[in-house]
Motif scaffolding. Structure first.
Motif, PDB file in Angstrom:
ATOM      1  N   VAL A  97       0.861  -1.174   0.000  1.00 55.22           N
ATOM      2  CA  VAL A  97       0.000   0.000   0.000  1.00 55.22           C
ATOM      3  C   VAL A  97       0.902   1.229   0.000  1.00 55.22           C
ATOM      4  O   VAL A  97       1.714   1.419   0.902  1.00 55.22           O
ATOM      5  N   ALA A  98       0.754   2.059  -1.023  1.00 51.01           N
ATOM      6  CA  ALA A  98       1.589   3.248  -1.188  1.00 51.01           C
ATOM      7  C   ALA A  98       0.702   4.480  -1.292  1.00 51.01           C
ATOM      8  O   ALA A  98      -0.499   4.381  -1.570  1.00 51.01           O
ATOM      9  N   THR A  99       1.304   5.637  -1.049  1.00 56.79           N
ATOM     10  CA  THR A  99       0.582   6.904  -1.181  1.00 56.79           C
ATOM     11  C   THR A  99       1.497   7.949  -1.797  1.00 56.79           C
ATOM     12  O   THR A  99       2.713   7.947  -1.576  1.00 56.79           O
ATOM     13  N   ILE A 110       9.296   0.836  -2.238  1.00 59.37           N
ATOM     14  CA  ILE A 110       8.417  -0.007  -3.051  1.00 59.37           C
ATOM     15  C   ILE A 110       9.239  -1.029  -3.825  1.00 59.37           C
ATOM     16  O   ILE A 110       8.891  -2.220  -3.887  1.00 59.37           O
ATOM     17  N   ASP A 111      10.347  -0.589  -4.421  1.00 55.00           N
ATOM     18  CA  ASP A 111      11.162  -1.476  -5.235  1.00 55.00           C
ATOM     19  C   ASP A 111      11.795  -2.595  -4.413  1.00 55.00           C
ATOM     20  O   ASP A 111      11.929  -3.728  -4.879  1.00 55.00           O
ATOM     21  N   ARG A 112      12.192  -2.293  -3.182  1.00 49.40           N
ATOM     22  CA  ARG A 112      12.748  -3.328  -2.313  1.00 49.40           C
ATOM     23  C   ARG A 112      11.696  -4.405  -2.032  1.00 49.40           C
ATOM     24  O   ARG A 112      11.997  -5.608  -2.025  1.00 49.40           O
ATOM     25  N   PHE A 113      10.481  -3.968  -1.802  1.00 49.09           N
ATOM     26  CA  PHE A 113       9.388  -4.916  -1.581  1.00 49.09           C
ATOM     27  C   PHE A 113       9.158  -5.775  -2.828  1.00 49.09           C
ATOM     28  O   PHE A 113       9.048  -7.005  -2.737  1.00 49.09           O
ATOM     29  N   LEU A 114       9.106  -5.143  -3.991  1.00 45.22           N
ATOM     30  CA  LEU A 114       8.844  -5.873  -5.224  1.00 45.22           C
ATOM     31  C   LEU A 114       9.967  -6.861  -5.543  1.00 45.22           C
ATOM     32  O   LEU A 114       9.707  -7.979  -5.990  1.00 45.22           O
ATOM     33  N   ALA A 124       3.116  -9.978  -6.950  1.00 44.09           N
ATOM     34  CA  ALA A 124       2.989  -8.707  -6.221  1.00 44.09           C
ATOM     35  C   ALA A 124       2.295  -7.657  -7.074  1.00 44.09           C
ATOM     36  O   ALA A 124       2.342  -7.696  -8.315  1.00 44.09           O
ATOM     37  N   ALA A 125       1.663  -6.728  -6.398  1.00 46.83           N
ATOM     38  CA  ALA A 125       1.046  -5.579  -7.056  1.00 46.83           C
ATOM     39  C   ALA A 125       1.062  -4.420  -6.065  1.00 46.83           C
ATOM     40  O   ALA A 125       1.460  -4.567  -4.910  1.00 46.83           O
ATOM     41  N   ILE A 126       0.636  -3.257  -6.543  1.00 44.20           N
ATOM     42  CA  ILE A 126       0.666  -2.039  -5.729  1.00 44.20           C
ATOM     43  C   ILE A 126      -0.746  -1.502  -5.573  1.00 44.20           C
ATOM     44  O   ILE A 126      -1.493  -1.391  -6.554  1.00 44.20           O
ATOM     45  N   VAL A 127      -1.104  -1.169  -4.343  1.00 41.54           N
ATOM     46  CA  VAL A 127      -2.365  -0.465  -4.078  1.00 41.54           C
ATOM     47  C   VAL A 127      -1.999   0.983  -3.785  1.00 41.54           C
ATOM     48  O   VAL A 127      -1.325   1.283  -2.797  1.00 41.54           O
ATOM     49  N   LEU A 128      -2.410   1.878  -4.660  1.00 41.73           N
ATOM     50  CA  LEU A 128      -2.129   3.303  -4.465  1.00 41.73           C
ATOM     51  C   LEU A 128      -3.319   3.931  -3.762  1.00 41.73           C
ATOM     52  O   LEU A 128      -4.346   4.218  -4.384  1.00 41.73           O
TER      53      LEU A 128
END
Length: 308
Positions: A97-99, A110-114, A124-128
């Protein structure tokens, strides 16, 4: 009288575990002593999502063993830490989850997580989140989407406040075991509350002084979803240190790099300085986002492990 059974860990505080037994009971458990010492490299021998064996006696319930994990997500708390923490296990998908605002999520985080998800075989995917704020500055929203969609990742813009984008997210979650993680203040708890009505989560405001999130979730917890599946909410984290990923392997976990690496002039190209590097050429053309390439270079040099 002693009974045995199996169950799934649904809550973990590090010292206390709750398991959902096969008969539907929620059991508060402790670990058998040898399990605590079983893996000295990690801070937690048992994680949410683990299927465990337990023993029930008049004195309480004890976890006696852990079934083999099909996967797990792990991180180091900081670059100086030698211990790792298993965030969750047996996952179908992991979502960060990003903002863009209040607070700003660093793309390197984010990139470290991915990269970790790629390395450990977890889609994996991103929730903005906080789309209601992001739409006020559409150019920054477009830039963010371009960075990650061009890298091959799905981005789900949502607003836990207004409900925008949540129906699509619910479809993604349905029937799957999904992890939600991210920085404090990104709105994970608000999302859980929106996705799981009645969920026992606390929501607090952003710190006015630091413009960062205040920790609300203090331990990992799994919530069942209507229609099947579950989401695991985790405490907000500040850093995402990599575990057991050699510098020479980092590029393999950037999908857009792997797509172009076969075109490099040298088979052992590090994508940092070699002539004829297809990855660097793609960055120069704008086919690979420069933010992603900068993250790659920083990961190569993590802890001083890599030097040109």
């Amino acid at each position: 009288m002693e009974t045995t059974g199996t169950g799934i860990v649904t809550e973990s505080t590090g010292s206390r575990y709750v398991i959902l037994a096969e008969d539907g009971r929620r059991l508060e458990t402790r670990l058998r002593g040898r399990l605590r010492l079983n893996d000295s490299r990690t801070t937690n021998p048992v994680a949410v999502g683990d299927r465990v064996r337990y023993e029930e006696t008049p004195g309480g319930v004890t976890v006696t063993g852990i079934e083999p994990r099909r996967n797990y997500l792990i991180r180091r708390a900081s670059n100086l830490s030698k211990e790792a923490h298993v965030i969750a296990s047996n996952l179908d998908r992991a979502l960060i989850v990003a903002t863009l605002f209040a607070p700003v999520t660093n793309t390197e985080f984010i990139d470290r997580f991915l990269v970790t998800c790629e390395a450990y075989g977890i889609p994996a995917a991103i929730v903005l989140n906080k789309l209601d704020l992001a739409t006020e500055r559409p150019e920054e929203l477009e830039t963010f989407l371009a960075i990650y969609e061009s890298a091959g990742y799905r981005v789900y813009p949502v607003s836990a406040l207004t409900g925008e984008g949540l129906p699509a997210l619910r479809e993604v979650l349905r029937g799957r075991s999904t992890l939600l993680t991210g920085n404090s203040g990104a709105g994970k708890s608000s999302l859980v509350k929106a996705l799981v009505p009645g969920a026992d989560v606390r929501i607090e405001r952003i710190s006015d002084y630091h413009h960062k999130g205040m920790h609300t979730t203090t331990f990992a917890r799994m919530y069942p979803l209507e229609g099947g599946g579950s989401i695991t909410d985790t405490p907000g984290i500040k850093g995402f240190g990599l575990v057991d990923i050699a510098p020479g392997e980092v590029f393999r976990y950037f999908p857009e790099f792997m797509h172009r690496a076969p075109e490099c002039q040298y088979y052992n190209c590090t994508h940092t300085h070699e002539p004829g590097c297809a990855v660097r050429a793609a960055v120069e053309r704008g086919d690979i986002a420069p933010q992603r390439y900068i993250s790659y270079l920083k990961l190569l040099d993590e802890d001083g492990k890599y030097r040109q």
